[in-house]
Design an enzyme around this catalytic site. Structure first.
Site, PDB file in Angstrom:
ATOM      1  N   GLN A 188       5.694  -7.621  -6.169  1.00 36.78           N
ATOM      2  CA  GLN A 188       4.342  -7.447  -5.640  1.00 36.78           C
ATOM      3  C   GLN A 188       3.571  -8.712  -6.007  1.00 36.78           C
ATOM      4  OE1 GLN A 188       3.566  -4.271  -3.954  1.00 36.78           O
ATOM      5  NE2 GLN A 188       5.815  -4.310  -4.042  1.00 36.78           N
ATOM      6  N   SER A 241      -1.060   0.373   2.542  1.00 39.21           N
ATOM      7  CA  SER A 241      -1.321  -0.292   3.825  1.00 39.21           C
ATOM      8  C   SER A 241      -2.260   0.494   4.724  1.00 39.21           C
ATOM      9  CB  SER A 241      -0.012  -0.561   4.580  1.00 39.21           C
ATOM     10  OG  SER A 241       0.809  -1.402   3.802  1.00 39.21           O
ATOM     11  N   ALA A 275      -3.363   2.539  -3.185  1.00 43.98           N
ATOM     12  CA  ALA A 275      -2.052   1.893  -3.207  1.00 43.98           C
ATOM     13  C   ALA A 275      -2.113   0.472  -2.645  1.00 43.98           C
ATOM     14  CB  ALA A 275      -1.041   2.734  -2.435  1.00 43.98           C
ATOM     15  N   HIS A 276      -0.994  -0.206  -2.687  1.00 48.16           N
ATOM     16  CA  HIS A 276      -0.959  -1.621  -2.299  1.00 48.16           C
ATOM     17  C   HIS A 276      -1.298  -1.842  -0.827  1.00 48.16           C
ATOM     18  CE1 HIS A 276       3.744  -1.400  -1.793  1.00 48.16           C
ATOM     19  NE2 HIS A 276       3.146  -0.377  -1.247  1.00 48.16           N
ATOM     20  N   ASN A 277      -2.004  -2.934  -0.596  1.00 50.31           N
ATOM     21  CA  ASN A 277      -2.331  -3.397   0.752  1.00 50.31           C
ATOM     22  C   ASN A 277      -3.334  -2.536   1.494  1.00 50.31           C
ATOM     23  OD1 ASN A 277       0.904  -4.200   0.401  1.00 50.31           O
ATOM     24  ND2 ASN A 277      -0.485  -5.812   1.043  1.00 50.31           N
TER      25      ASN A 277
END
Lengths: 359, 359, 359
Positions: C210, C271, C251-253
């Protein structure tokens, strides 16, 4: 730091097509890559991007390569799993680029004289390592990490800042524990010791001592602010290569089978066993004392109240719809018994008419 | 460290049957116990294990004792609540076995000169105690605990590593706060200060200062990474002997009644009052500004959107079933109004036929 | 410290009615206020309290003022948004009353020589600031805060105790981060690298590095023990004036649009993009890779599994009812297809009869 495709394939495998001496120094998505980048095709729906990418080389599997219009003149590394290959190469590039932490114990750390800390370990500022703890080779404990008495941290593990691991726990090799996670907190167990009812009730909850620990296998990752309670008498067990996301609660005496992944905000109540290779969606809740078999998948936001032994996909969540529409369905749901009674009445009426018609 | 049954009964009560001089040194489940163990029967379904156990003595209640085939020649301590008795004895054994922490302030702690710390308290490394805080007798603050200015920690409390208690809060006697919990963070309150609509909207959210505190009664336990916000103007209140599991959110201005237990991942929105002796299941969500009466039980994963004053069991959760089956029901639920309309049409048709038949 | 209404209106705006020289020294609710207090009317349903309050002055909007029976002889500050005005005045009173932290780096902090720390910043005990980090003017980092290498904390921000901000992140000006929050932990991404099925399956999950960061705009507040993961390749983005409650997982993105508020225990998978001015209720779960438009409101405990682009209110949660009643509806829901089949059969029977009648 740039590497030839030859050097990469020697370390990570795969068959090179094209110029083995081409050098790449980083990774990028197909549509953003230049000649210095290694890109990858993991999903065939992006196949057309392979034809137009400027990437220095593309990781691809043999099936997708065969579908390409014109592979000539470009470079590929052919591998059965380009996504996993990409992940491994990316990690290697990152390891090269990251500043190297110096092995040793920061002067602002507090390490008990009876703890064993490998010479290659990196112990950050304000870390506490209590009596009898064992910190393996190449372990990294970031700032403010707490490791309780007798706890063992396996070689190659990385605990990020503000992680707490209570006494009497074991983490396997290569554990990654994100910041703020808590391992080994007391399980939630109290014996009711009340007499009387209603307003006359007296007594209290008596804490059940939690004397088990937590045993975690190798290659486990644990997310930020996730909590894993110690067992009441025996250990809570997380088997090898389990991956747990952020803000997950795993209660005392659970056993999570190898390779199972658990997404964020899930909660698993006490003494529940989850099989191997399961996938637990985000915000799933699983009751205590149930068993999930291997290869069970629970979709996000579902609740599990009894054992599900058969492999497969299970659900109990509704997707949000416009509020007015939802309210209409919810109201009808609450009165479903009345709809059923109306059907019953109709059936009786129709039967009577049919009977009358026949008669 | 072994104790005679006589010594145990003198301290914890109960009537001895058998050899009062028999010594036990630990506790174990009925099916694993040997002569050196004290075992217990809490659930009558394990009664047959009492006949075969090798335990040195068994904690049992009078009713279950009367059902035994052959109690002769074995040792019992008869007590109305063997499970609570077991918990108390287990805690005593653990207290004897655990290493004794030395009272005093670790040299790596930061205690303000104006804070009052009892001489019997144990203040660990990297602990911060701010101005005017009061730390009671026999309190234990583990590594990295933060206690804000003017906050009071009651005698006999134990705050595990990385716990944060903001300024102006009060914890009662014998509090247990598991690692990473946060007490006294700002409640979530913002005044909308916007003008215009859609893309033309301008303005901002204005933070409402949270000037209340958190008041926690005696004998409360708070789970790992649980958060309890301070009140906006008055205090958030947790009454005596409330037990809260991990990753629970309690918003500003809530009041949680005495003896209530709240399981992991539950969330309680602002200004909600929960009665005494309630049981809130795991991952339950309770809306703001509602009231739950005493003795209310909410099953796991349910949502509460309005007050529930009557004692009893409330639910709104579905259990997960196979995905295909669920989807079928979910689709029908979304079209329940169409099913109802078909029933209506049938009723009209049948009524017309019946009328026609009559005519 | 008391202020005339004149002084207050000069700083915060509004029109004074009554005695401009009247002094107030604190704020209070209408029904508890005395002559030394400033009170406010935010909700017209409390209008009658304005007639009876003892408050020294009342914040009120022009519409509500016009409805008052007898405003004569009392003091008002007339402003379009009394609640926001109250919040701003309250904050000013608190800032005056709070002890002033001395700028500077606590001797028990660990600040890398290459980090830039503004002279006006307050760096508490046991804080770690890694190489290349930038700490802006008037920033306050409380005890045990960790700021990773190269991370930037905007001017005027306040990070409460035990907050972790990983390397390579950016917090805008005036960020407020409550205790225990984690920003920049690794996103949850693993490439499956398995061969074989069932018990014969071998292989492992390969971690996807990441390498994105987290970018947070100005005026953002982040709740206690909330977690925000770093992006996989690009950054996770939180736009300006977003307000996030406790125990939220992002969460990521993800990208969270400006002015959006997210209540406690919500979880947003990877995302996903959320528009501006959205309101995400408590314990809401939002799937990955979906888009919510501007001005979308999701009610508490709902689950979102697909994009919702239209402004408006969306729901998928049921409120808890008595357990027996719920079970009845739940059982019927599981058998809804049988009810539908019975309706079909009735329709056929009625059609046959009608046809027979016609024939």
């Amino acid at each position: 730091m740039a590497f030839t495709l030859e050097e990469i394939a020697t370390r990570f495998g795969g068959d090179i097509i094209g110029d083995r001496t081409h050098r790449v120094s980083n990774l990028a998505p197909l549509d953003q890559a230049g000649p210095e980048h290694l890109a990858f095709l993991a999903n065939p729906k992006y196949l057309s991007q392979v034809d137009t990418t400027q990437a220095g080389a593309v990781l691809i599997n043999a099936d997708d390569l065969a579908k390409l219009a014109s592979p000539d003149g470009r470079n590929f590394i052919v591998t059965p799993n380009p996504y996993a290959y990409f992940a491994r190469v990316a990690q290697a590039f990152i390891d090269l680029a990251a500043p190297k932490a110096m092995p040793g114990v920061h002067p602002g750390a507090h390490v008990d004289a009876s703890a064993q800390v490998a010479a290659s370990a990196v112990i950050g500022p304000n870390v506490t390592v209590e009596a009898g703890a064992v910190i393996g080779e190449n372990v990294r404990l970031d700032a403010n990490v707490f490791v309780g008495r007798g706890t063992r941290i396996g070689a190659g593990s990385h605990l990020y800042p503000n992680v707490t691991v209570y006494h009497g726990c074991t983490l396997g090799e290569r554990a990654i524990v994100q910041a703020g996670a808590v391992i080994g907190s007391d399980g939630f167990g109290f014996a009711p010791d009340f007499v009387g009812e209603g307003d006359a009730r007296t007594g209290s909850w008596v804490k059940i001592p939690q004397v088990g620990g937590v045993t975690i296998g190798p290659d486990v990752e644990i997310g930020a602010n996730t909590t894993i309670d110690r067992g009441a008498m025996a250990d809570t067990v997380i088997e090898q290569c389990v991956k747990i996301d952020n803000l997950v609660q795993i209660a005392h005496n659970c056993r999570i089978g190898a390779y199972t992944v658990i997404a964020g905000c899930a909660g698993i109540a006490g003494s529940t066993t989850i099989g191997k290779h399961c996938m637990i969606g985000g915000a799933v809740g699983i009751a205590g004392h149930v068993t999930l078999g291997d290869y069970v998948i629970i979709t996000a936001k579902s609740g599990v109240s009894k054992s599900l032994l058969k492999p497969g996909l299970y659900t109990s969540a509704f997707p949000a719809v416009e509020h007015a529409e939802w309210n209409k369905s919810a109201a009808l749901l609450r009165n479903l018994d009345k709809l059923r009674d109306r059907i019953k009445a109709l059936e009786a009426a129709v039967a009577a008419q049919t009977g009358a018609g026949k008669a």
